[in-house]
Motif scaffolding. Structure first.
Motif, PDB file in Angstrom:
ATOM      1  N   TYR A  41       0.858  -1.182   0.000  1.00 50.11           N
ATOM      2  CA  TYR A  41       0.000   0.000   0.000  1.00 50.11           C
ATOM      3  C   TYR A  41       0.894   1.231   0.000  1.00 50.11           C
ATOM      4  O   TYR A  41       2.106   1.139   0.234  1.00 50.11           O
ATOM      5  N   SER A  42       0.301   2.373  -0.261  1.00 49.04           N
ATOM      6  CA  SER A  42       1.061   3.616  -0.311  1.00 49.04           C
ATOM      7  C   SER A  42       0.886   4.369   1.006  1.00 49.04           C
ATOM      8  O   SER A  42      -0.194   4.908   1.287  1.00 49.04           O
ATOM      9  N   LYS A  43       1.945   4.408   1.799  1.00 46.12           N
ATOM     10  CA  LYS A  43       1.865   5.080   3.097  1.00 46.12           C
ATOM     11  C   LYS A  43       1.434   6.547   3.000  1.00 46.12           C
ATOM     12  O   LYS A  43       0.670   7.016   3.864  1.00 46.12           O
ATOM     13  N   PRO A  44       1.872   7.324   1.989  1.00 46.52           N
ATOM     14  CA  PRO A  44       1.415   8.717   1.923  1.00 46.52           C
ATOM     15  C   PRO A  44      -0.100   8.875   1.829  1.00 46.52           C
ATOM     16  O   PRO A  44      -0.634   9.940   2.158  1.00 46.52           O
ATOM     17  N   MET A  45      -0.808   7.827   1.405  1.00 43.72           N
ATOM     18  CA  MET A  45      -2.263   7.907   1.295  1.00 43.72           C
ATOM     19  C   MET A  45      -2.950   7.919   2.650  1.00 43.72           C
ATOM     20  O   MET A  45      -4.140   8.254   2.747  1.00 43.72           O
ATOM     21  N   LEU A  46      -2.223   7.581   3.708  1.00 40.42           N
ATOM     22  CA  LEU A  46      -2.844   7.504   5.029  1.00 40.42           C
ATOM     23  C   LEU A  46      -3.340   8.868   5.513  1.00 40.42           C
ATOM     24  O   LEU A  46      -4.294   8.940   6.285  1.00 40.42           O
ATOM     25  N   GLU A 278      20.395   8.245   5.504  1.00 42.97           N
ATOM     26  CA  GLU A 278      20.988   9.576   5.325  1.00 42.97           C
ATOM     27  C   GLU A 278      22.022   9.410   4.207  1.00 42.97           C
ATOM     28  O   GLU A 278      23.174   9.073   4.445  1.00 42.97           O
ATOM     29  N   ALA A 279      21.554   9.621   2.976  1.00 44.45           N
ATOM     30  CA  ALA A 279      22.362   9.332   1.796  1.00 44.45           C
ATOM     31  C   ALA A 279      23.084  10.574   1.317  1.00 44.45           C
ATOM     32  O   ALA A 279      22.444  11.576   0.979  1.00 44.45           O
ATOM     33  N   ALA A 280      24.408  10.516   1.305  1.00 42.49           N
ATOM     34  CA  ALA A 280      25.231  11.652   0.859  1.00 42.49           C
ATOM     35  C   ALA A 280      24.830  12.940   1.577  1.00 42.49           C
ATOM     36  O   ALA A 280      24.830  14.022   0.992  1.00 42.49           O
ATOM     37  N   GLY A 281      24.470  12.814   2.849  1.00 39.09           N
ATOM     38  CA  GLY A 281      24.123  13.972   3.666  1.00 39.09           C
ATOM     39  C   GLY A 281      22.658  14.344   3.672  1.00 39.09           C
ATOM     40  O   GLY A 281      22.256  15.239   4.420  1.00 39.09           O
ATOM     41  N   PHE A 282      21.826  13.669   2.882  1.00 38.89           N
ATOM     42  CA  PHE A 282      20.403  13.995   2.776  1.00 38.89           C
ATOM     43  C   PHE A 282      19.550  12.937   3.467  1.00 38.89           C
ATOM     44  O   PHE A 282      19.689  11.746   3.190  1.00 38.89           O
ATOM     45  N   ASN A 283      18.654  13.369   4.341  1.00 32.69           N
ATOM     46  CA  ASN A 283      17.587  12.508   4.864  1.00 32.69           C
ATOM     47  C   ASN A 283      16.277  13.119   4.379  1.00 32.69           C
ATOM     48  O   ASN A 283      15.816  14.129   4.896  1.00 32.69           O
ATOM     49  N   LEU A 284      15.687  12.522   3.339  1.00 30.89           N
ATOM     50  CA  LEU A 284      14.508  13.087   2.669  1.00 30.89           C
ATOM     51  C   LEU A 284      13.373  12.072   2.717  1.00 30.89           C
ATOM     52  O   LEU A 284      13.270  11.193   1.859  1.00 30.89           O
ATOM     53  N   PRO A 285      12.493  12.157   3.716  1.00 32.01           N
ATOM     54  CA  PRO A 285      11.426  11.166   3.867  1.00 32.01           C
ATOM     55  C   PRO A 285      10.225  11.458   2.972  1.00 32.01           C
ATOM     56  O   PRO A 285       9.104  11.673   3.447  1.00 32.01           O
ATOM     57  N   PHE A 286      10.472  11.455   1.663  1.00 29.11           N
ATOM     58  CA  PHE A 286       9.429  11.741   0.684  1.00 29.11           C
ATOM     59  C   PHE A 286       9.479  10.680  -0.416  1.00 29.11           C
ATOM     60  O   PHE A 286      10.491   9.992  -0.598  1.00 29.11           O
ATOM     61  N   VAL A 287       8.400  10.581  -1.187  1.00 31.10           N
ATOM     62  CA  VAL A 287       8.281   9.498  -2.168  1.00 31.10           C
ATOM     63  C   VAL A 287       9.274   9.639  -3.317  1.00 31.10           C
ATOM     64  O   VAL A 287       9.917   8.655  -3.714  1.00 31.10           O
ATOM     65  N   MET A 288       9.425  10.822  -3.883  1.00 27.60           N
ATOM     66  CA  MET A 288      10.274  10.956  -5.061  1.00 27.60           C
ATOM     67  C   MET A 288      11.745  10.612  -4.785  1.00 27.60           C
ATOM     68  O   MET A 288      12.369   9.894  -5.575  1.00 27.60           O
ATOM     69  N   PRO A 289      12.344  11.080  -3.690  1.00 33.05           N
ATOM     70  CA  PRO A 289      13.715  10.627  -3.391  1.00 33.05           C
ATOM     71  C   PRO A 289      13.805   9.119  -3.216  1.00 33.05           C
ATOM     72  O   PRO A 289      14.772   8.491  -3.664  1.00 33.05           O
ATOM     73  N   LEU A 290      12.789   8.542  -2.603  1.00 25.53           N
ATOM     74  CA  LEU A 290      12.763   7.087  -2.411  1.00 25.53           C
ATOM     75  C   LEU A 290      12.806   6.368  -3.760  1.00 25.53           C
ATOM     76  O   LEU A 290      13.522   5.369  -3.918  1.00 25.53           O
ATOM     77  N   MET A 291      12.061   6.867  -4.730  1.00 25.56           N
ATOM     78  CA  MET A 291      12.041   6.224  -6.045  1.00 25.56           C
ATOM     79  C   MET A 291      13.402   6.330  -6.735  1.00 25.56           C
ATOM     80  O   MET A 291      13.853   5.389  -7.391  1.00 25.56           O
ATOM     81  N   GLN A 292      14.049   7.466  -6.570  1.00 26.98           N
ATOM     82  CA  GLN A 292      15.400   7.629  -7.121  1.00 26.98           C
ATOM     83  C   GLN A 292      16.359   6.631  -6.477  1.00 26.98           C
ATOM     84  O   GLN A 292      17.193   6.014  -7.156  1.00 26.98           O
ATOM     85  N   GLN A 293      16.244   6.458  -5.158  1.00 28.56           N
ATOM     86  CA  GLN A 293      17.102   5.512  -4.450  1.00 28.56           C
ATOM     87  C   GLN A 293      16.867   4.086  -4.939  1.00 28.56           C
ATOM     88  O   GLN A 293      17.815   3.318  -5.147  1.00 28.56           O
TER      89      GLN A 293
END
Length: 382
Positions: A41-46, A278-293
């Motif tokens: 499921y998509s957590k942001p939909m909560l 915390e990737a390369a100094g970034f902690n970004l708890p959002f969907v788009m960074p997750l997809m890039q990762q």
């Protein structure tokens, strides 16, 4: 048979790494381990499911069994990992089993930050997964006040959603305006005004100190002595990356599990993605960074090493009462907000002393400028 790639976590991060990997590699054994039932499921939909009248089951896109078949993977649901024995490249599960791995991916997510409160603090709810949402929905009254601790991204989204459900949200936050970490003051006030017009109330510059039972509901005491009564109290004060398992295994941990742009941790066979990293100094708890990762790590695990890249990725805030898009100035710390506000929309531009656009906020009708302004931004991580 060779040792598998094991992914600990079956949320958006874990499942998207698995999906991207299977586009490149159908043969390597793959195991996913989940603390919950591992449905997809998509957590942001909560935070906007209430307005659509979504029951928990309706948010499930695919069952655990369907995902296992799709991914040609073994999925261990309702399973806790007790320890990582990095030197032996194996996991120890809570039931005593030991699982060896070729590579280990930590997609552990994040936990809600718990408010420090006196009184009946255990009655304060938080919604961080599907089971939390089910519990929240079961407790939700048909009418009345819901007190929300935190007027950040999640707090404002839940407030908007509760209004659409016919409830009266009251937001409490020590900051002077909503989304204070992301918005300049004028933009925060603009959002506050629109949410108030739809029935949201605010206690800003204040924090809760105590929660007590008050008849069928609860009474929240603020630091100035103000009493706020509500049928339910929801905490939305933030998330903390889950790092205890990684720390116990000796991995480098700061705000999140530290990795380079390749998403490799301080151990050569352990990787991290999603809210916990915390990737390369970034902690970004959002969907788009997750997809890039997920795309980057999957390529690396499939033998095609790829470094993570972040284009500028504006955040769409799910507040229909005040449509909002935010591109925070992550890579341009020197600058200032230039705000142009009208009755129908607001545009805030973060500009460097040289006039370079480093970030923006768009509200109301101004969200139409999203693509134009996004094209002017540089990469967050090249």
């Amino acid at each position: 048979m060779s040792e598998p790639i094991i992914i600990v976590g079956a949320g958006l991060a874990g499942y998207n790494v698995a999906r991207e990997l299977r586009k490149l590699d159908r043969a390597t054994p793959l195991v996913l381990i989940a603390r919950d039932d591992a449905h997809f499921y998509s957590k942001p939909m909560l935070s906007n499911a209430l307005a659509g009248g979504k029951a928990p089951a309706a948010l499930v896109m695919k069952s655990c069994e369907s995902m296992a078949e799709e991914l040609n993977a073994t999925i261990l649901a309702q399973t806790e990992v007790q320890a990582i024995e990095a030197s032996a490249r194996r996991l120890i599960l809570a039931d005593g089993r030991a699982l060896g791995y070729r590579d280990l991916v930590l997609a552990l997510g994040a936990d809600p930050v718990r408010p420090l409160l006196a009184g009946e603090h255990g009655a304060v709810l938080a919604v961080n997964d599907l089971s939390d949402y089910a519990h929240f929905l079961a407790r939700l009254p048909g009418q009345g006040v819901v007190v929300i601790l935190g007027a950040g991204l999640i707090g404002c989204e839940f407030a908007n959603d509760l209004v659409a459900r016919g409830l009266t949200p009251v937001l409490v936050d020590p900051a002077a305006w909503p989304l204070a970490r992301l918005l300049p003051q004028e933009a925060g006030r603009w959002m506050q005004d629109r949410l108030q017009q739809h029935g949201v109330s605010f206690h800003l510059g204040r924090h809760a100190t105590q929660v007590d039972c008050s008849g069928p509901g609860y009474r929240v005491t603020l630091d100035d002595g103000t009493l706020v009564d509500g049928a339910l109290v929801l905490s939305a004060i933030g998330l903390g990356p889950r790092v205890s398992l990684a720390r116990a295994a000796g991995l480098t941990v700061a705000r999140g599990i530290v990795t380079g742009a390749d998403l490799r941790t301080s151990d050569p066979h352990i990787w991290a993605v999603g809210d916990c990293v915390e990737a390369a100094g970034f902690n970004l708890p959002f969907v788009m960074p997750l997809m890039q990762q997920a795309r980057s790590l999957a390529a690396t695990l499939a033998g095609q090493p790829m470094s993570l890249r972040y284009p500028a990725m504006p955040i769409v805030v799910k507040t229909p009462a005040c449509p909002t898009v935010i591109a925070p100035p992550l890579t341009c710390p020197a600058g200032a907000w230039q705000v142009d506000a009208g009755a129908a929309g607001l545009t805030a531009r973060w500009e460097t002393p040289e006039g370079v656009l480093g970030g923006f906020v768009l509200m109301g009708d101004a969200v139409r400028q999203r693509q134009t302004l996004s094209a002017q931004l540089g990469n967050w991580l090249a």
